[in-house]
Design an enzyme around this catalytic site. Structure first.
Site, PDB file in Angstrom:
ATOM      1  N   GLU A  50     -20.464  39.072 -24.331  1.00 62.19           N
ATOM      2  CA  GLU A  50     -20.978  40.446 -24.171  1.00 62.19           C
ATOM      3  C   GLU A  50     -21.962  40.780 -25.281  1.00 62.19           C
ATOM      4  O   GLU A  50     -21.745  40.368 -26.411  1.00 62.19           O
ATOM      5  CB  GLU A  50     -19.800  41.436 -24.197  1.00 62.19           C
ATOM      6  N   HIS A  62     -17.806  46.827 -19.018  1.00 58.27           N
ATOM      7  CA  HIS A  62     -16.621  46.956 -19.896  1.00 58.27           C
ATOM      8  C   HIS A  62     -16.196  48.433 -20.044  1.00 58.27           C
ATOM      9  O   HIS A  62     -16.222  48.988 -21.145  1.00 58.27           O
ATOM     10  CB  HIS A  62     -16.891  46.320 -21.275  1.00 58.27           C
ATOM     11  N   ARG A 102     -10.355  40.136 -20.912  1.00 65.33           N
ATOM     12  CA  ARG A 102     -11.407  39.719 -21.837  1.00 65.33           C
ATOM     13  C   ARG A 102     -12.198  38.585 -21.171  1.00 65.33           C
ATOM     14  O   ARG A 102     -11.598  37.704 -20.523  1.00 65.33           O
ATOM     15  CB  ARG A 102     -10.823  39.200 -23.157  1.00 65.33           C
TER      16      ARG A 102
HETATM   17  P1  NAP Z   1       0.463  43.264 -23.121  1.00 69.95           P
HETATM   18  O1  NAP Z   1       1.355  44.413 -22.808  1.00 69.95           O
HETATM   19  O2  NAP Z   1       0.659  42.507 -24.385  1.00 69.95           O
HETATM   20  O3  NAP Z   1       0.531  42.264 -21.873  1.00 69.95           O
HETATM   21  C1  NAP Z   1      -0.012  40.990 -21.890  1.00 69.95           C
HETATM   22  C2  NAP Z   1       0.825  40.102 -20.999  1.00 69.95           C
HETATM   23  O4  NAP Z   1       0.215  38.796 -20.978  1.00 69.95           O
HETATM   24  C3  NAP Z   1       2.251  39.927 -21.473  1.00 69.95           C
HETATM   25  O5  NAP Z   1       3.101  40.058 -20.360  1.00 69.95           O
HETATM   26  C4  NAP Z   1       2.273  38.491 -22.002  1.00 69.95           C
HETATM   27  O6  NAP Z   1       3.495  37.861 -21.841  1.00 69.95           O
HETATM   28  C5  NAP Z   1       1.255  37.832 -21.106  1.00 69.95           C
HETATM   29  N1  NAP Z   1       0.732  36.578 -21.678  1.00 69.95           N
HETATM   30  C6  NAP Z   1       0.328  36.329 -22.944  1.00 69.95           C
HETATM   31  N2  NAP Z   1      -0.098  35.061 -23.055  1.00 69.95           N
HETATM   32  C7  NAP Z   1       0.043  34.497 -21.842  1.00 69.95           C
HETATM   33  C8  NAP Z   1      -0.219  33.213 -21.320  1.00 69.95           C
HETATM   34  N3  NAP Z   1      -0.703  32.234 -22.094  1.00 69.95           N
HETATM   35  N4  NAP Z   1       0.044  32.987 -20.019  1.00 69.95           N
HETATM   36  C9  NAP Z   1       0.543  33.953 -19.235  1.00 69.95           C
HETATM   37  N5  NAP Z   1       0.818  35.208 -19.681  1.00 69.95           N
HETATM   38  C10 NAP Z   1       0.570  35.466 -20.958  1.00 69.95           C
HETATM   39  O7  NAP Z   1      -1.070  43.719 -23.146  1.00 69.95           O
HETATM   40  P2  NAP Z   1      -1.744  44.949 -22.373  1.00 69.95           P
HETATM   41  O8  NAP Z   1      -1.633  46.180 -23.188  1.00 69.95           O
HETATM   42  O9  NAP Z   1      -1.269  44.958 -20.960  1.00 69.95           O
HETATM   43  O10 NAP Z   1      -3.286  44.509 -22.462  1.00 69.95           O
HETATM   44  C11 NAP Z   1      -3.728  43.276 -21.922  1.00 69.95           C
HETATM   45  C12 NAP Z   1      -5.156  43.025 -22.302  1.00 69.95           C
HETATM   46  O11 NAP Z   1      -6.009  43.851 -21.529  1.00 69.95           O
HETATM   47  C13 NAP Z   1      -5.530  43.367 -23.740  1.00 69.95           C
HETATM   48  O12 NAP Z   1      -5.227  42.318 -24.625  1.00 69.95           O
HETATM   49  C14 NAP Z   1      -7.023  43.616 -23.656  1.00 69.95           C
HETATM   50  O13 NAP Z   1      -7.720  42.439 -23.980  1.00 69.95           O
HETATM   51  C15 NAP Z   1      -7.263  43.947 -22.187  1.00 69.95           C
HETATM   52  N6  NAP Z   1      -7.791  45.304 -21.979  1.00 69.95           N
HETATM   53  C16 NAP Z   1      -9.049  45.467 -21.487  1.00 69.95           C
HETATM   54  C17 NAP Z   1      -9.536  46.739 -21.239  1.00 69.95           C
HETATM   55  C18 NAP Z   1     -10.913  46.960 -20.690  1.00 69.95           C
HETATM   56  O14 NAP Z   1     -11.577  47.882 -21.108  1.00 69.95           O
HETATM   57  N7  NAP Z   1     -11.372  46.185 -19.746  1.00 69.95           N
HETATM   58  C19 NAP Z   1      -8.738  47.858 -21.487  1.00 69.95           C
HETATM   59  C20 NAP Z   1      -7.469  47.655 -21.997  1.00 69.95           C
HETATM   60  C21 NAP Z   1      -6.991  46.371 -22.230  1.00 69.95           C
HETATM   61  P3  NAP Z   1       4.631  37.953 -22.977  1.00 69.95           P
HETATM   62  O15 NAP Z   1       5.001  39.400 -23.046  1.00 69.95           O
HETATM   63  O16 NAP Z   1       5.701  37.096 -22.436  1.00 69.95           O
HETATM   64  O17 NAP Z   1       4.008  37.445 -24.237  1.00 69.95           O
END
Ligand code: NAP
Length: 326
Positions: free
Chosen positions: A268, A286, A239
Site C-alpha cells: 500500500e 483500506h 492485511r
Molecule cells: P483477532 O481477534 O486476534 O483474530 C484473529 C484470528 O486469527 C484469531 O482467531 C487467531 O486464532 C487467528 N489466527 C492467527 N494466526 C492464524 C493462522 N496462522 N492460521 C489461522 N488462524 C490464525 O483479531 P481481530 O481483531 O479480529 O483482527 C484481525 C485483523 O484484521 C487485524 O490483525 C487487522 O490486521 C485486520 N483489520 C483490518 C481492518 C481494515 O481496515 N481493513 C480493520 C480492522 C482489522 P487464535 O486466537 O487461535 O490465535
C-alpha cells in the site's frame, strides 16, 4: 509539574485530543500528506509518547532515535507496523485498539462480499458510461449469497462478527483458525471447524480475518487459490500480504476463481497493476473501519492507552504488558 510530551502523527479527533491534552504537552502532525520518515524520527527524538497509524513503522531505528520514549499507541488493531520485541527491549509499552472496530469491519467485509457477488461496482461503472440498454435476462449475472458456504479464516473478534451476520443469509459456515473456538461459540455461530484445505475446497466465499504474522504471510498463495472452486469469491479485509497479489491476479485473469474484493494490498498504497484492469475484482482503499463513530473510538482508545501508562496504570491494550511486568 511539567506534563510528559506526546507526538501524534495525525491531529486525531477532538475527543482523543482532549484526553491527550489533559495528560500531555501534545504535538500533532497536521499536514494533509503523511509525515515523512525523517521528520517522524526528528519529532519523536525528545518525546515521551507516540500516537501513530498503521502506516508508520515503529522499529529499532525509531526507538533508537527516541531515547525518552515510554509508550507507543497505534490507532489500529493490527500492529504489524510495530516491532513489539524491539519495544520491549527499549522498555517502551506498545498498545493497539482491539474490540472497538469489530462490528464496523465485519460490516465492511459483508459490503465487499455482497458487492462482488452481485457485480455492483461493475454495474455502476457501466451505467455511468450511458450505454446500459435496459433490463436483460442474462445481464450482469452474479452468484447467490443466501444458502451458500462461507469460509472464514481467523475466527477472532472480527471473524466471529462476520459469521454472526451470515446467519441471516442461511449460510453454512466453515471456519479455520489457529485454535478451535469454544464449543458454545461454534454452536452459537453455527460454525464448523475445518482444516484449511477443506475450507478452500468447499467454500463459495472465503473471507480473511487473520492478523499479518510470519505464519500468515501469503497464506493465500497460488497453491491455496488453486484449491478454490471457479465459482468462489475471495474477500480480504485484513492485511494485504496475507494474499500473494501476483498469484491472485493470475487466478482472476484465468478465471480459476470467480472474483475478489479487497480492502488491503501487499504494498500500500500501490496495487498490483494487473488487478487494476480486471472487472472481477473490487478494490477498496483500506476503509474497513472507516466510520466516524469507529475511527473516533479508535483514536480515543489510543489516547486512553498512552494516558494510562503515564498515570501509572496498566493500559487497557498493552501488547507487551507481561514482558514489561505491568
Ligand atoms: P483477532 O481477534 O486476534 O483474530 C484473529 C484470528 O486469527 C484469531 O482467531 C487467531 O486464532 C487467528 N489466527 C492467527 N494466526 C492464524 C493462522 N496462522 N492460521 C489461522 N488462524 C490464525 O483479531 P481481530 O481483531 O479480529 O483482527 C484481525 C485483523 O484484521 C487485524 O490483525 C487487522 O490486521 C485486520 N483489520 C483490518 C481492518 C481494515 O481496515 N481493513 C480493520 C480492522 C482489522 P487464535 O486466537 O487461535 O490465535
Amino acid at each position: 509539574m511539567t506534563k510528559p510530551s506526546v507526538f501524534s502523527t495525525r491531529p486525531l479527533f477532538p475527543a482523543a485530543r482532549a484526553i491527550l491534552e489533559q495528560h500531555f504537552e501534545a504535538e500533532y502532525w497536521t499536514a494533509p500528506e503523511r509525515i515523512p520518515r525523517t521528520e517522524l524520527l526528528r519529532r519523536v527524538a525528545d518525546k515521551d509518547a507516540l500516537v501513530c497509524l498503521l502506516t508508520e513503522k515503529v522499529d529499532e531505528e525509531l526507538l533508537a532515535a527516541a531515547p525518552k520514549l515510554r509508550a507507543v499507541a497505534t490507532v489500529s488493531v493490527g500492529y504489524d507496523n510495530i516491532d513489539v520485541a524491539a519495544c520491549t527491549r527499549h522498555k517502551v509499552v506498545a498498545t493497539n485498539t482491539p474490540g472497538v472496530l469489530d462490528e464496523t469491519t465485519a460490516d465492511f467485509a459483508w459490503t465487499l462480499l455482497m458487492a462482488i457477488a452481485r457485480r455492483l461496482v461493475e454495474g455502476d461503472a457501466w451505467l455511468r458510461t450511458g450505454s446500459w440498454p435496459g433490463w436483460e435476462l442474462d445481464q450482469l449475472l452474479g452468484g447467490d449469497i443466501w444458502g451458500k458456504t462461507l469460509g472464514i479464516i481467523g475466527l477472532g473478534r472480527i471473524g466471529s462478527r462476520v459469521a454472526r451476520r451470515a446467519q441471516g443469509f442461511q449460510m453454512r459456515i466453515l471456519y479455520h483458525s489457529r485454535h478451535r473456538a469454544p464449543l458454545g461459540l461454534e454452536a452459537e455461530l453455527h460454525a464448523e471447524f475445518a482444516e484449511l484445505d477443506r475450507l478452500l475446497h468447499e467454500s463459495d466465499f472465503v473471507t480473511l480475518h487473520v492478523p499479518l504474522l510470519p505464519t500468515t504471510r501469503h497464506l493465500i498463495s497460488a497453491e491455496a487459490l488453486g484449491k478454490m472452486k471457479p465459482s468462489t469469491y475471495l474477500i480480504n479485509t485484513t492485511r494485504g500480504p496475507v494474499v500473494d497479489e501476483e498469484a491472485l491476479a493470475r487466478a482472476l485473469q484465468r478465471g480459476t476463481i470467480a472474483g475478489a474484493a479487497l480492502d488491503v494490498y501487499e504494498n500500500e498504497p500501490r496495487v498490483h497493476p494487473d488487478l487494476l484492469g480486471l472487472r472481477n475484482v473490487i478494490l477498496a482503499p483500506h476503509i474497513g473501519s472507516a466510520t466516524i463513530e469507529t475511527r473516533t473510538k479508535m483514536a480515543v482508545l489510543a489516547a486512553t492507552n498512552v494516558a494510562a501508562i503515564f498515570a501509572g496504570q496498566r493500559p487497557p491494550n498493552a501488547l507487551n504488558g507481561d514482558a514489561l511486568g505491568l
